[in-house]
Design a protein around this motif. Structure first.
Motif, PDB file in Angstrom:
ATOM      1  N   PRO A 109     -23.481  21.226  35.857  1.00 10.99           N
ATOM      2  CA  PRO A 109     -23.951  20.132  36.698  1.00 10.99           C
ATOM      3  C   PRO A 109     -23.635  18.754  36.136  1.00 10.99           C
ATOM      4  O   PRO A 109     -23.759  17.755  36.824  1.00 10.99           O
ATOM      5  CB  PRO A 109     -25.458  20.367  36.742  1.00 10.99           C
ATOM      6  CG  PRO A 109     -25.757  21.003  35.408  1.00 10.99           C
ATOM      7  CD  PRO A 109     -24.572  21.872  35.122  1.00 10.99           C
ATOM      8  N   GLU A 110     -23.238  18.698  34.860  1.00  5.33           N
ATOM      9  CA  GLU A 110     -22.825  17.441  34.252  1.00  5.33           C
ATOM     10  C   GLU A 110     -21.508  17.642  33.520  1.00  5.33           C
ATOM     11  O   GLU A 110     -21.178  18.750  33.093  1.00  5.33           O
ATOM     12  CB  GLU A 110     -23.880  16.939  33.247  1.00  5.33           C
ATOM     13  CG  GLU A 110     -25.151  16.411  33.863  1.00  5.33           C
ATOM     14  CD  GLU A 110     -26.055  15.790  32.817  1.00  5.33           C
ATOM     15  OE1 GLU A 110     -26.575  14.685  33.047  1.00  5.33           O
ATOM     16  OE2 GLU A 110     -26.237  16.414  31.749  1.00  5.33           O
ATOM     17  N   MET A 111     -20.775  16.554  33.364  1.00  4.20           N
ATOM     18  CA  MET A 111     -19.562  16.602  32.576  1.00  4.20           C
ATOM     19  C   MET A 111     -19.946  16.571  31.092  1.00  4.20           C
ATOM     20  O   MET A 111     -20.797  15.794  30.673  1.00  4.20           O
ATOM     21  CB  MET A 111     -18.663  15.416  32.907  1.00  4.20           C
ATOM     22  CG  MET A 111     -17.326  15.438  32.200  1.00  4.20           C
ATOM     23  SD  MET A 111     -16.269  14.061  32.734  1.00  4.20           S
ATOM     24  CE  MET A 111     -14.769  14.440  31.823  1.00  4.20           C
ATOM     25  N   ARG A 112     -19.279  17.426  30.316  1.00  5.70           N
ATOM     26  CA  ARG A 112     -19.553  17.477  28.878  1.00  5.70           C
ATOM     27  C   ARG A 112     -18.248  17.417  28.116  1.00  5.70           C
ATOM     28  O   ARG A 112     -17.318  18.179  28.368  1.00  5.70           O
ATOM     29  CB  ARG A 112     -20.302  18.759  28.515  1.00  5.70           C
ATOM     30  CG  ARG A 112     -20.450  18.963  27.009  1.00  5.70           C
ATOM     31  CD  ARG A 112     -21.214  20.215  26.678  1.00  5.70           C
ATOM     32  NE  ARG A 112     -21.052  20.580  25.270  1.00  5.70           N
ATOM     33  CZ  ARG A 112     -21.646  21.616  24.685  1.00  5.70           C
ATOM     34  NH1 ARG A 112     -22.468  22.384  25.380  1.00  5.70           N
ATOM     35  NH2 ARG A 112     -21.428  21.884  23.413  1.00  5.70           N
ATOM     36  N   GLU A 125     -11.229  18.626   6.340  1.00  4.16           N
ATOM     37  CA  GLU A 125     -12.675  18.555   6.542  1.00  4.16           C
ATOM     38  C   GLU A 125     -12.990  17.921   7.894  1.00  4.16           C
ATOM     39  O   GLU A 125     -12.400  16.905   8.274  1.00  4.16           O
ATOM     40  CB  GLU A 125     -13.316  17.720   5.426  1.00  4.16           C
ATOM     41  CG  GLU A 125     -14.815  17.520   5.600  1.00  4.16           C
ATOM     42  CD  GLU A 125     -15.372  16.531   4.592  1.00  4.16           C
ATOM     43  OE1 GLU A 125     -16.599  16.323   4.598  1.00  4.16           O
ATOM     44  OE2 GLU A 125     -14.571  15.961   3.826  1.00  4.16           O
ATOM     45  N   VAL A 126     -13.929  18.507   8.618  1.00  5.07           N
ATOM     46  CA  VAL A 126     -14.434  17.903   9.844  1.00  5.07           C
ATOM     47  C   VAL A 126     -15.435  16.822   9.446  1.00  5.07           C
ATOM     48  O   VAL A 126     -16.511  17.135   8.911  1.00  5.07           O
ATOM     49  CB  VAL A 126     -15.106  18.947  10.763  1.00  5.07           C
ATOM     50  CG1 VAL A 126     -15.689  18.265  11.996  1.00  5.07           C
ATOM     51  CG2 VAL A 126     -14.105  20.024  11.174  1.00  5.07           C
ATOM     52  N   VAL A 127     -15.072  15.573   9.658  1.00 12.56           N
ATOM     53  CA  VAL A 127     -15.898  14.473   9.172  1.00 12.56           C
ATOM     54  C   VAL A 127     -16.859  13.944  10.227  1.00 12.56           C
ATOM     55  O   VAL A 127     -17.770  13.177   9.910  1.00 12.56           O
ATOM     56  CB  VAL A 127     -15.019  13.314   8.646  1.00 12.56           C
ATOM     57  CG1 VAL A 127     -14.197  13.766   7.453  1.00 12.56           C
ATOM     58  CG2 VAL A 127     -14.108  12.762   9.740  1.00 12.56           C
ATOM     59  N   GLN A 128     -16.638  14.343  11.486  1.00  7.84           N
ATOM     60  CA  GLN A 128     -17.534  13.880  12.533  1.00  7.84           C
ATOM     61  C   GLN A 128     -17.404  14.779  13.750  1.00  7.84           C
ATOM     62  O   GLN A 128     -16.303  15.210  14.103  1.00  7.84           O
ATOM     63  CB  GLN A 128     -17.204  12.428  12.937  1.00  7.84           C
ATOM     64  CG  GLN A 128     -18.030  11.847  14.060  1.00  7.84           C
ATOM     65  CD  GLN A 128     -19.437  11.441  13.603  1.00  7.84           C
ATOM     66  OE1 GLN A 128     -20.025  12.101  12.752  1.00  7.84           O
ATOM     67  NE2 GLN A 128     -19.961  10.366  14.159  1.00  7.84           N
ATOM     68  N   THR A 129     -18.522  15.086  14.353  1.00  3.99           N
ATOM     69  CA  THR A 129     -18.514  15.776  15.646  1.00  3.99           C
ATOM     70  C   THR A 129     -19.337  14.950  16.623  1.00  3.99           C
ATOM     71  O   THR A 129     -20.253  14.215  16.216  1.00  3.99           O
ATOM     72  CB  THR A 129     -19.123  17.189  15.543  1.00  3.99           C
ATOM     73  OG1 THR A 129     -20.482  17.089  15.107  1.00  3.99           O
ATOM     74  CG2 THR A 129     -18.327  18.065  14.589  1.00  3.99           C
ATOM     75  N   ALA A 130     -18.993  15.063  17.883  1.00  4.16           N
ATOM     76  CA  ALA A 130     -19.724  14.305  18.902  1.00  4.16           C
ATOM     77  C   ALA A 130     -19.686  15.057  20.215  1.00  4.16           C
ATOM     78  O   ALA A 130     -18.673  15.669  20.564  1.00  4.16           O
ATOM     79  CB  ALA A 130     -19.122  12.913  19.072  1.00  4.16           C
ATOM     80  N   THR A 131     -20.781  14.994  20.930  1.00  2.13           N
ATOM     81  CA  THR A 131     -20.878  15.570  22.263  1.00  2.13           C
ATOM     82  C   THR A 131     -21.522  14.534  23.176  1.00  2.13           C
ATOM     83  O   THR A 131     -22.554  13.938  22.814  1.00  2.13           O
ATOM     84  CB  THR A 131     -21.740  16.849  22.267  1.00  2.13           C
ATOM     85  OG1 THR A 131     -21.104  17.847  21.466  1.00  2.13           O
ATOM     86  CG2 THR A 131     -21.910  17.381  23.680  1.00  2.13           C
ATOM     87  N   VAL A 132     -20.898  14.290  24.316  1.00  2.00           N
ATOM     88  CA  VAL A 132     -21.484  13.389  25.301  1.00  2.00           C
ATOM     89  C   VAL A 132     -21.552  14.121  26.634  1.00  2.00           C
ATOM     90  O   VAL A 132     -20.655  14.897  26.981  1.00  2.00           O
ATOM     91  CB  VAL A 132     -20.683  12.080  25.451  1.00  2.00           C
ATOM     92  CG1 VAL A 132     -20.738  11.265  24.175  1.00  2.00           C
ATOM     93  CG2 VAL A 132     -19.235  12.354  25.837  1.00  2.00           C
ATOM     94  N   THR A 133     -22.615  13.881  27.368  1.00  2.00           N
ATOM     95  CA  THR A 133     -22.782  14.482  28.688  1.00  2.00           C
ATOM     96  C   THR A 133     -23.204  13.404  29.666  1.00  2.00           C
ATOM     97  O   THR A 133     -23.859  12.416  29.291  1.00  2.00           O
ATOM     98  CB  THR A 133     -23.841  15.599  28.679  1.00  2.00           C
ATOM     99  OG1 THR A 133     -25.095  15.053  28.235  1.00  2.00           O
ATOM    100  CG2 THR A 133     -23.430  16.737  27.763  1.00  2.00           C
TER     101      THR A 133
END
Length: 270
Positions: free
Chosen positions: A127-130, A142-150
């Motif tokens: 129902p939302e864009m993610r 190394e993964v130095v940052q993760t982010a999720t926006v909805t």
């Protein structure tokens, strides 16, 4: 194969030094002096479509391009231009699919001289864009940052703004208030609000990459009606239209040359 790689790398290095060359990033800006220790070279790869809906397959390329253009306004970030990155991926015979794993992405980042790569995916539309992203340090993996926006799919601009700020926080660069203002201004100048508009824009980018300049210009004309204030769309439309005109000119000249050649051969045969 080694010679081909060296040729590509040389072309990329040459292209990176030609800051005045027009590109889809928008009109060239004078590069401010930034100490090497404070700057980072960043490559944003096309987002994967994990929604299960193939209609959104082209969108990943467009999202990466819009983010690259936005982040290019930050003086302490050196963004690898989309056409240079795509040229390397094409030359190496790679496809950005689900099999384009982090290890392969790191190899691309290494070849192109990036300190960090941004990997992302379109994880859902309803129902939302993610959007899910991660920033990877090329040297250490190394993964130095993760982010999720909805959010709502017709509030794409808001999602991009939140995502860009989050990603920058994962890269060890100096981010002044002035730089943040530049980022905000660039995002506003490139603004596209609706996902469907972004999909059409992304389709046009794919057509341009395939050499279908006239069709790309036609798609971009439609996008321009829906996002008339977007500098990013305007620059892309002008480039596609000019490339299409050159292509048409070559086609017409070729037809004329063929006609004259056939007339000459006919006369000689008589």
């Amino acid at each position: 194969m080694l010679a081909r790689w060296l040729t590509v790398i040389a072309a990329l290095l040459f292209g990176a030094g030609c800051s005045g060359t027009p590109s889809f990033l928008g009109p060239p800006r004078p590069a401010p002096f930034v100490p090497d220790s404070l700057a980072a070279n960043v490559a944003v790869l096309a987002f994967e479509n994990n929604t299960g809906d193939p209609r959104y397959d082209p969108l990943g390329r467009g999202l990466a391009h819009m983010m690259t253009s936005d982040l290019s306004a930050v003086p302490t970030l050196n963004l690898v231009e989309r056409d240079q990155l795509q040229a390397l991926i094409d030359e190496l015979g790679l496809q950005q699919t689900a099999h384009f794993d982090q290890e392969t992405a790191l190899q691309v980042g290494l070849f192109i001289g990036a300190d960090h790569i941004v990997l992302g995916s379109i994880s859902a539309m309803q129902p939302e864009m993610r959007l899910d992203t991660r920033v990877v340090n090329v040297e250490t993996a190394e993964v130095v940052q993760t982010a999720t926006v909805t959010g709502d799919e017709n509030a794409l601009f808001d999602l991009q703004q939140r995502l860009a700020v989050s990603l920058i926080d994962g890269i060890d660069v100096v981010m002044t208030d002035e730089a943040r203002d530049l980022l905000t201004a660039q995002q506003e100048a490139n603004r596209i609000d609706r996902v469907e508009t972004a999909v059409t824009f992304s389709e046009a980018l794919s057509l341009y990459d395939q050499g279908e300049f006239t069709t790309a210009a036609q798609r971009l004309f439609v996008v321009q009606q829906e996002a008339p204030a977007s500098q990013l769309v305007s620059v892309a439309f002008q480039m596609a239209r000019q490339a299409g005109q050159r292509e048409l000119g070559r086609s017409i000249r070729g037809r004329i040359d063929n006609y004259l050649r056939s007339r000459r051969d006919s006369t000689q045969a008589q």
